[in-house]
Design an enzyme around this catalytic site. Structure first.
Site, PDB file in Angstrom:
ATOM      1  N   ASN A  12       0.869  -1.171   0.000  1.00  0.00           N
ATOM      2  CA  ASN A  12       0.000   0.000   0.000  1.00  0.00           C
ATOM      3  C   ASN A  12       0.908   1.224   0.000  1.00  0.00           C
ATOM      4  O   ASN A  12       1.478   1.578   1.021  1.00  0.00           O
ATOM      5  CB  ASN A  12      -0.884  -0.043   1.263  1.00  0.00           C
ATOM      6  N   LYS A  14       0.187   4.254  -0.362  1.00  0.00           N
ATOM      7  CA  LYS A  14      -0.439   5.461   0.218  1.00  0.00           C
ATOM      8  C   LYS A  14      -0.151   6.668  -0.677  1.00  0.00           C
ATOM      9  O   LYS A  14      -0.081   6.522  -1.888  1.00  0.00           O
ATOM     10  CB  LYS A  14       0.038   5.653   1.667  1.00  0.00           C
ATOM     11  N   HIS A  98      -9.436   1.489   4.724  1.00  0.00           N
ATOM     12  CA  HIS A  98      -8.180   1.599   5.472  1.00  0.00           C
ATOM     13  C   HIS A  98      -8.405   2.519   6.675  1.00  0.00           C
ATOM     14  O   HIS A  98      -9.180   3.469   6.589  1.00  0.00           O
ATOM     15  CB  HIS A  98      -7.075   2.150   4.565  1.00  0.00           C
ATOM     16  N   GLU A 100      -6.795   4.841   7.831  1.00  0.00           N
ATOM     17  CA  GLU A 100      -6.569   6.274   7.556  1.00  0.00           C
ATOM     18  C   GLU A 100      -7.804   6.891   6.920  1.00  0.00           C
ATOM     19  O   GLU A 100      -8.137   8.040   7.180  1.00  0.00           O
ATOM     20  CB  GLU A 100      -5.325   6.443   6.672  1.00  0.00           C
ATOM     21  N   GLU A 170      -5.545  -4.853  10.566  1.00  0.00           N
ATOM     22  CA  GLU A 170      -4.509  -3.852  10.793  1.00  0.00           C
ATOM     23  C   GLU A 170      -4.778  -3.108  12.097  1.00  0.00           C
ATOM     24  O   GLU A 170      -5.541  -2.141  12.110  1.00  0.00           O
ATOM     25  CB  GLU A 170      -4.483  -2.840   9.643  1.00  0.00           C
ATOM     26  N   GLY A 176       2.502   2.209  10.811  1.00  0.00           N
ATOM     27  CA  GLY A 176       3.477   3.285  10.671  1.00  0.00           C
ATOM     28  C   GLY A 176       4.173   3.658  11.967  1.00  0.00           C
ATOM     29  O   GLY A 176       4.846   4.678  12.050  1.00  0.00           O
ATOM     30  N   SER A 216       3.356  -2.270  10.341  1.00  0.00           N
ATOM     31  CA  SER A 216       4.808  -2.377  10.547  1.00  0.00           C
ATOM     32  C   SER A 216       5.377  -3.751  10.190  1.00  0.00           C
ATOM     33  O   SER A 216       6.257  -4.258  10.888  1.00  0.00           O
ATOM     34  CB  SER A 216       5.180  -1.990  11.979  1.00  0.00           C
TER      35      SER A 216
HETATM   36  P1  PGA Z   1       2.832   0.215   7.687  1.00  0.00           P
HETATM   37  O1  PGA Z   1       1.367   0.456   7.067  1.00  0.00           O
HETATM   38  O2  PGA Z   1       3.353  -1.059   7.082  1.00  0.00           O
HETATM   39  O3  PGA Z   1       3.629   1.419   7.250  1.00  0.00           O
HETATM   40  O4  PGA Z   1       2.690   0.115   9.161  1.00  0.00           O
HETATM   41  C1  PGA Z   1       0.488  -0.602   6.849  1.00  0.00           C
HETATM   42  C2  PGA Z   1      -0.798  -0.092   6.264  1.00  0.00           C
HETATM   43  O5  PGA Z   1      -1.260   0.987   6.684  1.00  0.00           O
HETATM   44  O6  PGA Z   1      -1.400  -0.734   5.385  1.00  0.00           O
END
Ligand code: PGA
Length: 254
Positions: A12, A14, A98, A100, A170, A176, A216
């Site tokens: 992803n 983003k 997601h 976010e 997630e 992140g 992560s």
């Molecule tokens: P990350 O993000 O691997 O940077 O923690 C995962 C995601 O939001 O899909």
């Protein structure tokens, strides 16, 4: 690895990568990932790079995903992208809900369910994200939150459609942040989500749905996470922005 579900590992990206940067990354990925057949490999660039990336991966084992999609087919929805537009670029997967987008765009389970229906109507596959916040986990509400999100975001899908869907667990506190869920926490949440699927559908269906872990994921923790019986892949953010680290996650998972 002895699982009857094929692993699916998706990057992803983003809101990262111009077209030029995307093509650079794809060039590296094609070299690193050539010949890997054991894993379904998906990359989800921003909309603006889909056209060029789609051409660049034509002769490869890498499939294309989008990061969002409208629940509508066409019309006066400024700034939105419809399924038919994604299909022009051979997109196969769409990330939905997601955390976010749940947080910043206030996407609800109801909206995500409508989007999931639109994704299936276009014969695409949704990657539906669910996960609890740190406050919810600390309050002992993880299962309750996951059940509400899974039921609410998948409501109305047929058995065939759910079988073709991917769920991404997630935990919001792991995205992140460099904090990964322990393998036990991941397995426990995945097994719980599968039990919810049994109660919504049936055993056979629940056994076939692939559940990715996200938050992560890195080359150093991928093997242990993927070895869990109910973890069927990963949704990778930060570590998917570099060819070597994304490829190493995939290679370490096989
Ligand atoms: P990350 O993000 O691997 O940077 O923690 C995962 C995601 O939001 O899909």
């Amino acid at each position: 690895m002895n699982k009857d579900r094929k692993l699916i590992i998706a990057g992803n990206w983003k809101m990262n990568k111009t077209v030029a940067e995307s093509l650079d990354l794809v060039r590296g990925l094609k070299i690193e990932l050539a010949n890997i057949k054991e894993v379904d490999i998906v990359i989800c660039p921003p909309f603006t790079a889909l056209s060029e990336v789609s051409k660049a991966i034509l002769d490869s084992n890498i499939r294309l995903g989008a990061q969002n999609m409208s629940e509508h087919n066409v019309g006066a929805y400024t700034g939105e992208i419809a399924a038919v537009m994604l299909k022009e670029f051979s997109v196969r997967y769409v990330i939905l809900g997601h955390s976010e987008r749940r947080q910043y765009q206030k996407e609800s389970n109801e909206l995500i369910a409508k989007k999931a229906a639109a994704v299936h109507a276009a014969s695409l596959k949704p990657i539906v994200c669910v996960g609890e916040t740190l406050a919810e986990r600390e309050a002992g509400k993880t299962n309750q939150v996951l059940e509400t999100q899974v039921r609410g975001s998948l409501v109305g899908l047929s058995k065939d459609q759910i079988t073709e869907s991917i769920i991404a667990y997630e935990p919001v506190w792991a995205i992140g942040t460099g904090k990964t869920a322990t393998t036990e926490q991941a397995q426990e949440a995945h097994a719980f989500i599968r039990r919810v699927l049994v109660s919504m559908f049936d055993e056979t269906v629940a056994r076939r749905v692939r559940i990715q872990y996200g938050g992560s994921v890195k080359p150093s923790n991928a093997r242990e996470l993927m070895s869990q019986p109910d973890v069927d892949g990963a949704l990778v953010g930060g570590a998917s922005l570099e060819a070597r680290s994304f490829a190493d996650i995939i290679k370490n998972s096989i």
